[in-house]
Design an enzyme around this catalytic site. Structure first.
Site, PDB file in Angstrom:
ATOM      1  N   ALA A  61       0.839  -1.203   0.000  1.00  0.00           N
ATOM      2  CA  ALA A  61       0.000   0.000   0.000  1.00  0.00           C
ATOM      3  C   ALA A  61       0.871   1.248   0.000  1.00  0.00           C
ATOM      4  O   ALA A  61       2.045   1.203   0.362  1.00  0.00           O
ATOM      5  CB  ALA A  61      -0.872  -0.013   1.248  1.00  0.00           C
ATOM      6  N   GLY A 101      -0.041  -4.984   1.078  1.00  0.00           N
ATOM      7  CA  GLY A 101      -1.181  -4.922   0.162  1.00  0.00           C
ATOM      8  C   GLY A 101      -0.906  -5.634  -1.151  1.00  0.00           C
ATOM      9  O   GLY A 101      -1.827  -6.138  -1.802  1.00  0.00           O
ATOM     10  N   GLU A 104      -1.682  -9.150  -0.422  1.00  0.00           N
ATOM     11  CA  GLU A 104      -3.139  -9.273  -0.240  1.00  0.00           C
ATOM     12  C   GLU A 104      -3.853  -9.259  -1.593  1.00  0.00           C
ATOM     13  O   GLU A 104      -4.842  -9.964  -1.799  1.00  0.00           O
ATOM     14  CB  GLU A 104      -3.645  -8.148   0.661  1.00  0.00           C
ATOM     15  CG  GLU A 104      -3.163  -8.327   2.108  1.00  0.00           C
ATOM     16  CD  GLU A 104      -3.566  -7.171   3.008  1.00  0.00           C
ATOM     17  OE1 GLU A 104      -3.195  -6.029   2.685  1.00  0.00           O
ATOM     18  OE2 GLU A 104      -4.257  -7.416   4.013  1.00  0.00           O
ATOM     19  N   GLU A 124       3.323  -5.439   7.780  1.00  0.00           N
ATOM     20  CA  GLU A 124       2.601  -4.336   8.428  1.00  0.00           C
ATOM     21  C   GLU A 124       2.929  -4.196   9.910  1.00  0.00           C
ATOM     22  O   GLU A 124       2.949  -3.096  10.447  1.00  0.00           O
ATOM     23  CB  GLU A 124       1.083  -4.523   8.269  1.00  0.00           C
ATOM     24  CG  GLU A 124       0.554  -4.224   6.879  1.00  0.00           C
ATOM     25  CD  GLU A 124       0.673  -5.391   5.908  1.00  0.00           C
ATOM     26  OE1 GLU A 124       1.347  -6.392   6.241  1.00  0.00           O
ATOM     27  OE2 GLU A 124       0.093  -5.289   4.819  1.00  0.00           O
TER      28      GLU A 124
END
Ligand code: NAD
Length: 717
Positions: A61, A101, A104, A124
């Protein structure tokens, strides 16, 4: 208009492209979503390969977007929902990094393949967060609860083969790395072989992992208990455990909502805000203000270290660990043997603990060449000097190096506090002289103060910053002054600790207050560990020039005079049972303190822990502000990196300068004024910090105006 995807035999290849690491900023999400939508509607397309352009699949992200109040659409969730609803198979073809991300996103595909050298992980936790894009719900459904929780709590990265072993990827694309990481072609071939197979159910439709049906609560309770031992980010760790547990107890949508609510709590937590500050600080530190960005670092193929003592042997290991051949020079035969034995023992201990393969140890030992002859250094590109901390000795070594080394070689010193321009003055190459201040143990500690003397050229600085990264260090550029940044500041911290003892605190109280604040060690236990004789020698050297009108605590001197030199003599500020490193309070020390206070005419009182913490930490902050004023550090965030990575300051508080900012610089400035009134000279307020008096909510950037700009979009890479 740029094509949204390439077509290979009715398979669409969508490449995520957002250099350097394809982080999932809003702009990239828009492109990926449009491409997916178009490919899924295209009647000429049967399946989709999602891959990354350049060196990586996707670095995660865009961390700067975490601060936004709402998720800009299309969000990661929207993209994954779209992929999971697709009737056409979608394959994530992973090379380079698939982090946070990025991983993911891959979990939202029907299939995943990876190159052997790919790096897959959910880091994270290192930012005080949890994987907030469905990772805590999908990963356990794919690889099982235990493997998922291990990945999420450790933030570790798995290569292609390890990922395949736990079922995170369906296959390893062995040939892809030979083809320059071009994954699209082998991925298309792989997907074609699956087209006839039934479409796998998306992970959101899979039942919870069955292996913990009965023993689940015990497993999760144990996992939660273990998180209590994690320093700084227990809160994130606890939430990770709770979310993975939710994946086994709730249906998918409930679990996802639970994960989202926990993520939103964490994203505003002071721990995560601090850790994200440090994340950006590291990226900023790589750019030294005023140095042309287009300067290219020079190659360092061979290095040398002079002095095989404690530091020199550790520094030689740093080069060997990075695969750089290194000569280790000592004039004294016995010292050279001792240095080589120290290196061998350190590696052998790592092999015994299973952290290093014997072959790797042999290779590294083979890269270190011991020598007595300066002539053997004629061809090296960089020398790091680590001899005794005396100007005369250093100058003698540098003039010899200057005579034998090739003219373009960089000569660095590991001095802790000497004037590097003075060392450079004996050479014919002042522009090639620089400080590389490693921290002890040099092979372990990540911090490297790269000390730029007035004479140091931009080219030398650029090269040494790059060398620091090659050695897996965190290089931070600083200027010359007594103690540079870290040691100059820490002197104020220890000075205040000594005054607090005289005024009424005990070593245990001071250490406990600082440990509770989050410091890795209390100042007195740390002094005992390092040995009190080192700073005693320094004080004796400075005694003649020390201004006599300034307050001076004699406690440390008296301890040394009575033979209490720290752990090595079984007694220092604390006493130690034979064979133990556990500090025990000692009434003899209390008596010494009371006597010193009486001699200095100080009335002892009860000191609250809060005052202890404020005086020790704000002493650091005030000196840090003076360092910024002097230009010895270019940014407050550089000082934070130095303190967190070299001095055990809690990362979850972001470093002393960031901590002061969270307390309010105006409030901190007022508090320092109070200390100045009560305790005098040493608390004179930094003029820079006094600028906060008229600026409520001031940031260091407002006061210094020297901040480098944060890169537009940063990811977990
Ligand atoms: P040390 O005493 O363990 O090692 C110094 C070594 O240099 C000795 O082995 C000595 O034989 C050798 N030496 C002395 N003169 C020499 C010469 N002319 N040629 C070749 N070798 C010579 O000291 P150390 O703790 O390793 O410190 C070395 C340097 O690193 C000092 O400048 C010190 O300030 C700095 N430093 C030390 C630490 C620390 O924690 N010890 C941390 C950062 C920096």
């Amino acid at each position: 208009m740029k094509k949204l995807y390439e077509t290979h035999d009715r398979i669409a290849v969508i490449r995520m492209e957002s250099p350097p690491v394809n982080s999932l900023a809003h702009s990239l999400r828009i492109v990926v979503f449009e491409a997916l939508d178009a490919a899924l509607q295209d009647g000429e397309i049967d399946a989709v390969v999602l891959c990354g352009a350049g060196q990586h699949f996707c670095g995660g992200a865009a961390i700067d977007e975490f601060n936004l109040p709402v998720r800009a659409e299309p969000s990661l969730k929207t993209i994954i929902d779209c992929m999971e609803a697709s009737p056409k198979p979608i394959l994530a073809a992973i090379h380079g990094s698939a982090l946070g991300g990025g991983l993911e996103l891959a979990l939202g595909c029907h299939y995943r393949v990876a190159t052997p050298g790919a790096q897959l992980g959910l880091p994270e936790i290192t930012l005080g967060l949890l994987p907030g894009g469905g990772g805590t719900q999908r990963l356990p459904r794919l690889v099982g609860v235990e493997a998922a929780l291990k990945m999420i709590l450790s933030g570790e990265r798995l290569d292609g083969a390890s990922a395949a072993r736990i079922g995170l990827v369906d296959d390893v694309l062995s040939g892809a790395e030979d083809a320059g990481n071009e994954v699209a072609c082998p991925a298309v071939t792989w997907l074609q072989s699956r087209l006839a197979a039934p479409l796998p159910a998306p992970l959101s439709k899979k039942a919870a992992w069955p292996d913990l049906a009965d023993g689940g609560s015990e497993f999760f309770e144990q996992a939660a208990a273990k998180t209590d031992k994690m320093k700084g980010n227990q809160r994130a760790a606890r939430s990770c455990v709770a979310c993975v547990r939710a994946s086994t107890e709730m249906d998918f949508d409930q679990g996802l909502a639970f994960e989202r609510s926990r993520f939103l709590e964490l994203v505003t937590s002071s721990e995560s805000v601090s850790l994200r500050h440090l994340f950006f600080a590291e990226r900023k530190a790589a750019r030294v203000p005023g140095v042309p960005a287009d300067l290219r670092p020079e190659a360092i193929a061979e290095a040398a270290v002079v002095g095989a003592g404690l530091m020199g042997s550790g520094i030689a290991m740093c080069f060997a660990n990075a695969g750089i051949p290194v000569c280790l020079l000592e004039l004294n035969e016995e010292a050279l043997n001792r240095g080589m034995q120290r290196i061998e023992k350190t590696y052998a201990d790592s092999v015994a603990k299973g952290r290093l393969a014997q072959a790797a140890m042999d290779h590294r030992m083979g890269l270190i060449t011991p020598t007595h002859r300066y002539e053997d250094l004629a061809s090296v590109d960089l020398v790091v000097e680590a001899v005794f901390e005396e100007m005369q000795v250093k100058q003698q070594v540098f003039s010899q190096l200057d005579a034998v080394c090739k003219p373009e070689a960089i000569l660095a010193t590991n001095t802790s506090r000497l004037d590097i321009d003075e060392i450079a003055s004996v050479t014919q190459r002042p522009g090639r002289i620089i400080g590389m201040h490693f921290f002890s143990p040099a092979n372990v500690m990540r911090l490297l103060e790269v000390v730029r003397a007035r004479c140091t050229s931009d080219q030398t600085l650029t090269t040494v910053m790059r060398v620091g990264r090659l050695l897996h260090k965190l290089p931070v550029s600083v200027g010359v002054c007594d103690g540079f940044v870290g040691n100059r500041m820490v002197a104020t911290y220890f000075r205040e600790a000594g005054f607090l003892l005289e005024e009424g605190a005990s070593p245990s109280q001071v250490d406990k207050a600082l440990l509770d604040f989050g410091m890795a060690m209390g100042p007195f236990a740390m002094s005992d560990m390092v040995g009190l004789d080192i700073s005693w020698a320094g004080r004796k050297r400075m005694a003649a020039t020390r201004p006599k009108h300034l307050r001076y605590s004699k406690v440390a001197d008296v301890l040394c005079e009575s033979g209490r030199l720290g752990q090595k003599t079984g007694a220092g500020y604390f006493r130690y049972e034979p064979g133990s490193r556990k500090p025990q309070p000692d009434p003899e020390v209390d008596q010494i303190i009371v006597r010193c206070a009486a001699e200095a005419g100080i009335a002892r009182r009860t000191i609250p822990d809060q005052e202890i913490v404020e005086r020790m930490i704000y002493a650091l902050v005030n000196e840090g502000a003076k360092i910024l004023e002097d230009g010895v550090a270019s940014r407050a965030s550089d000082i934070d990196l130095i303190y967190v990575n070299g001095y055990g300051f809690p990362a979850s508080r972001g470093g002393p300068m960031f901590f002061a900012q969270t307390m309010g610089l105006m409030e901190v400035s007022q508090r320092i004024r109070t200390f100045h009134e009560a305790h005098g000279f040493f608390w004179e307020l930094s003029p820079l910090l006094s600028g906060a008096d008229t600026k409520p909510n001031a940031q260091w950037d407002d006061l210094t105006n020297t901040q480098g700009k944060t890169a537009k979009s940063e990811s977990l890479q």
